[in-house]
Design a protein around this motif. Structure first.
Motif, short mmCIF file in Angstrom:
data_model
loop_
_atom_site.label_atom_id
_atom_site.label_comp_id
_atom_site.label_asym_id
_atom_site.label_seq_id
_atom_site.Cartn_x
_atom_site.Cartn_y
_atom_site.Cartn_z
N LEU A 378 0.82 -1.21 0.00
CA LEU A 378 0.00 0.00 0.00
C LEU A 378 0.85 1.26 0.00
O LEU A 378 0.56 2.22 -0.72
N ALA A 415 -3.64 -2.19 -7.39
CA ALA A 415 -4.13 -2.10 -6.02
C ALA A 415 -5.43 -2.88 -5.85
O ALA A 415 -5.62 -3.61 -4.87
N LEU A 419 -4.42 -5.78 -3.18
CA LEU A 419 -4.67 -5.40 -1.79
C LEU A 419 -5.82 -6.22 -1.22
O LEU A 419 -6.83 -6.45 -1.91
N THR A 421 -7.79 -5.72 1.66
CA THR A 421 -8.90 -5.15 2.42
C THR A 421 -9.50 -3.96 1.70
O THR A 421 -8.81 -3.25 0.94
N TYR A 423 -10.38 -1.27 3.14
CA TYR A 423 -9.76 -0.09 3.73
C TYR A 423 -8.56 0.36 2.91
O TYR A 423 -8.40 1.56 2.61
N GLU A 424 -7.70 -0.57 2.54
CA GLU A 424 -6.51 -0.24 1.76
C GLU A 424 -6.88 0.20 0.35
O GLU A 424 -6.34 1.18 -0.18
N ARG A 425 -7.80 -0.53 -0.27
CA ARG A 425 -8.20 -0.16 -1.63
C ARG A 425 -8.85 1.21 -1.67
O ARG A 425 -8.67 1.97 -2.63
N GLN A 427 -8.14 3.78 0.19
CA GLN A 427 -7.09 4.80 0.25
C GLN A 427 -6.49 5.06 -1.13
O GLN A 427 -6.24 6.22 -1.51
#
Length: 438
Positions: A378, A415, A419, A421, A423-425, A427
């Motif tokens: 990330l 991404a 990625l 979660t 949450y990460e995607r 962002q």
């Protein structure tokens, strides 16, 4: 001239050239101070016995001790330098070794200790005492003592310099500064003496079909530099056009086509051997790429450091992020610069068809492999998008912004795919939405 320039660049990148010059300078200094001894006012020197009051045996003993210690320290410094080069090569990339060898500070320090050793040997040879006829070059002996005292500070500085120079941030910064200097030199704001792309292509189309004849290379290696002005003059003399088959940084094998030549309005005829030799003289081939005419190689160095940092064995995300930051700054420097056109015109005729770097290729060189190697990372994804935003602020060119938009979409796709979660995607999506790319 091209070969002389290449020779000078190789000398600057060697660990022996500057120390050799310094040793020669120390020999001249030693002879000069010894020869100046008869002309000195010894009564004035006698007022400073700590510097100039040693007898023959004392002077010999002091210079012998200095010479022995200097050659020992010089050996230690050479060992530390080679150890540092091995560490940098294994931990970062072998592409930055040339930067360490070109480091003028390292060269000067190596030369300093070896020069003092040579200086003491020459002065030692001139000292006479007792039956030999008394001769003590007081000024030369005193200078040896001063140099020995200075060497303590130089040694401490060398240790600090080596400890500082192997830090990742400093290695990346130095590579970035060299690349920035190459970009500024190779791609100035305004380029003269070149036709516009449209005009040059129109002239080439008007020439009709050209019959190209390859000119073989007489050596194997990477193209380090090209004397383009001389190549343009040669094309005018031939009343034809020269097409480069390899650009700066390209690899060419012996016997492969280095360039191709065509004459306007003439049937192909065997190329004379002297022409092949003339053209080969205008190219400098070496066993590795150099940054002097190859800004892409500077980007390549920083990319290689990032790839090594992202490898599973090291897994150093912070170093990779530093690399991305510097790559973004360099691409931003390129974004608003006019890159040279591949077609060179003289006398209303296209004379040289060159292989030129493009902004789109440089962006791909800088970012593609890092994006691929940063799978599910990330921090790197976010910093890649930040770097793209920095570059986008420097250009309104439609094609260049399209290349940046493509890179941002590729980061977003990677991404979304890697990625784990939401949450990460999320962002990454928010950072992508902030880009000024349309």
């Amino acid at each position: 001239m091209n070969r002389l320039r290449a020779l000078w660049q190789n000398l600057n990148a060697s660990l022996w050239f500057v120390p050799t010059l310094m040793v020669a300078g120390s020999l001249v200094l030693a002879f000069g101070l010894v020869l100046a001894e008869p002309f000195l006012d010894h009564d004035q020197l006698a007022k400073y016995p700590l510097l100039f009051g040693a007898g023959a045996d004392g002077a010999r003993g002091m210079l012998t001790a200095i010479a022995g210690s200097m050659i020992t320290v010089a050996g230690l410094i050479f060992s530390l330098t080679l150890s540092t080069l091995a560490q940098v090569s294994s931990q970062y990339t072998s592409r930055v070794l040339r930067n360490f060898m070109r480091d003028r500070t390292n060269q000067l320090i190596l030369g300093f200790f070896v020069s003092i050793f040579a200086y003491c040997l020459i002065v030692l040879r001139t000292i006479r005492g007792g039956d030999e006829g008394r001769f003590i070059p007081s000024l030369a002996v005193g200078a040896g003592l001063v140099l020995a005292l200075l060497s303590i500070g130089v040694l401490i500085f060398f240790i600090h310099h080596m400890a500082s120079s192997i830090q990742a941030a400093n290695i990346i910064r130095n590579a970035s500064q060299e690349t920035e200097a190459a970009i500024t030199r190779l791609f100035p704001e305004a380029l003269g003496g070149q036709a516009s792309a449209a005009e040059a292509r129109q002239l080439l189309e008007q020439a009709g079909e050209l019959r190209w004849q390859p000119v073989p290379a007489r050596a194997t290696g990477y193209v380090q530099s090209i004397s383009e002005d001389s190549l343009l003059a040669l094309a005018r003399e031939l009343q034809g056009v020269v097409r480069l088959e390899h650009g700066i940084g390209g690899f060419v094998a012996r016997g492969a086509a280095l360039v191709s030549v065509a004459r306007y309005g003439a049937h192909p005829a065997p190329l004379p051997d002297e022409l092949t030799g003339q053209i080969n003289q205008l190219f400098s081939l070496g066993n590795q790429r150099t940054i002097e005419q190859d800004a892409s190689f500077g980007l390549r160095q920083i990319v290689d450091i990032a790839l090594k940092a992202l490898s599973p064995g090291i897994n150093d995300t912070t170093t990779a992020i530093i690399c991305v930051d510097h790559l973004g700054a360099l691409l931003a420097l390129l974004a608003d610069r006019q890159l040279p056109e591949p077609l060179r015109v003289a006398d209303r005729q296209v004379r040289v068809v060159a292989v030129r770097p493009s902004f789109e290729k440089m962006v791909a060189t800088a970012l593609d492999q890092i994006r691929i190697s940063a799978e599910a990372n990330l921090g790197v994804y976010l910093r890649l998008l930040t770097a793209l935003a920095t570059v986008a602020q420097r250009t309104d060119h439609p094609e260049r912004r399209a290349a940046l938009r493509q890179q941002a979409d590729l980061v977003m796709a990677a991404a979304e795919r890697t990625l784990s979660t939401d949450y990460e995607r999320q962002q990454v999506r928010e950072r992508r939405a902030d880009l000024l790319l349309g």
